[in-house]
Motif scaffolding. Sequence first.
Motif, PDB file in Angstrom:
ATOM      1  N   CYS A   1     -61.070 -55.665 -21.872  1.00 52.20           N
ATOM      2  CA  CYS A   1     -62.011 -55.148 -20.885  1.00 52.20           C
ATOM      3  C   CYS A   1     -62.174 -53.635 -21.055  1.00 52.20           C
ATOM      4  O   CYS A   1     -63.267 -53.091 -20.865  1.00 52.20           O
ATOM      5  CB  CYS A   1     -61.513 -55.501 -19.488  1.00 52.20           C
ATOM      6  SG  CYS A   1     -62.798 -55.588 -18.225  1.00 52.20           S
TER       7      CYS A   1
ATOM      8  N   TYR B   1     -64.883 -60.590 -24.930  1.00 52.61           N
ATOM      9  CA  TYR B   1     -65.444 -60.284 -23.617  1.00 52.61           C
ATOM     10  C   TYR B   1     -66.973 -60.344 -23.684  1.00 52.61           C
ATOM     11  O   TYR B   1     -67.588 -59.965 -24.685  1.00 52.61           O
ATOM     12  CB  TYR B   1     -64.995 -58.901 -23.133  1.00 52.61           C
ATOM     13  CG  TYR B   1     -63.692 -58.971 -22.370  1.00 52.61           C
ATOM     14  CD1 TYR B   1     -63.677 -59.027 -20.984  1.00 52.61           C
ATOM     15  CD2 TYR B   1     -62.472 -59.044 -23.044  1.00 52.61           C
ATOM     16  CE1 TYR B   1     -62.476 -59.129 -20.275  1.00 52.61           C
ATOM     17  CE2 TYR B   1     -61.274 -59.149 -22.355  1.00 52.61           C
ATOM     18  CZ  TYR B   1     -61.296 -59.189 -20.964  1.00 52.61           C
ATOM     19  OH  TYR B   1     -60.102 -59.309 -20.272  1.00 52.61           O
TER      20      TYR B   1
ATOM     21  N   PRO C   1     -64.200 -62.177 -19.181  1.00 43.24           N
ATOM     22  CA  PRO C   1     -63.481 -62.665 -20.355  1.00 43.24           C
ATOM     23  C   PRO C   1     -63.975 -64.045 -20.751  1.00 43.24           C
ATOM     24  O   PRO C   1     -64.399 -64.840 -19.906  1.00 43.24           O
ATOM     25  CB  PRO C   1     -62.031 -62.735 -19.861  1.00 43.24           C
ATOM     26  CG  PRO C   1     -62.179 -63.055 -18.402  1.00 43.24           C
ATOM     27  CD  PRO C   1     -63.415 -62.332 -17.943  1.00 43.24           C
TER      28      PRO C   1
END
Length: 221
Positions: free
Chosen positions: A154, A37, A32
Amino acid sequence: MLRWYDCRTSERAAGLAAAGAAVRRGELVVLPTDTVYGLGADASHPAAVGRLLRAKGRGRTMPSPVLIGSPDALDGVTAELPRLAWDLVDAFWPGGLTLVARQEPSLRWDLGDTSGTVAVRMPAHPVALELLAETGPLAVSSANLTGAPSPQTCEAAEQMLGGKVAVYLDAGPTPAAVASSIVDVTRAVPVLVRAGAISADRLRTVIPNLHDTTSADATGR
């Protein structure tokens, strides 16, 4: 086999250790940042950087930026950094500003076709900074396939990159949906080459003569 760690829990330390070990083996990690990301690799490992570019489906003409964990690291990464660049660092780091500067000639990095420059940033995300403290500078690009939206989660990164990545560090949705702004400080007059997290107006509070190539006036649109 990919490994996934939820850095909002007690898995954080194990995840950082696993990601650091993966980077040292030349593997890819997802981490992150304060923007989106990122897909990371050891900046000093040409094969790993090549693996990063191939995972994203991009060529050497789109080289990877580099994340560092402290402004002090700039001295080892860049050469001939002008005073105005340090002024930008003082004002906006850690944060969503990437500087394009001359790369330190002694570095044997191969980030792509950079023409002797390096795009460098210090992110404002604790997990990213903890990983950088473990690994040193990382080549990091947004964790998406080229042309696809940059991921704020994610899960979105994993859906695109899957098993190409050894370790995923999940810290929940990122604070921003926009990539960093990029300023080229290799020229006599600094140039905003990508609009992003920090507006041209904010940048001009530090560098009044900033040239904005992204504006309608500059592009003729």
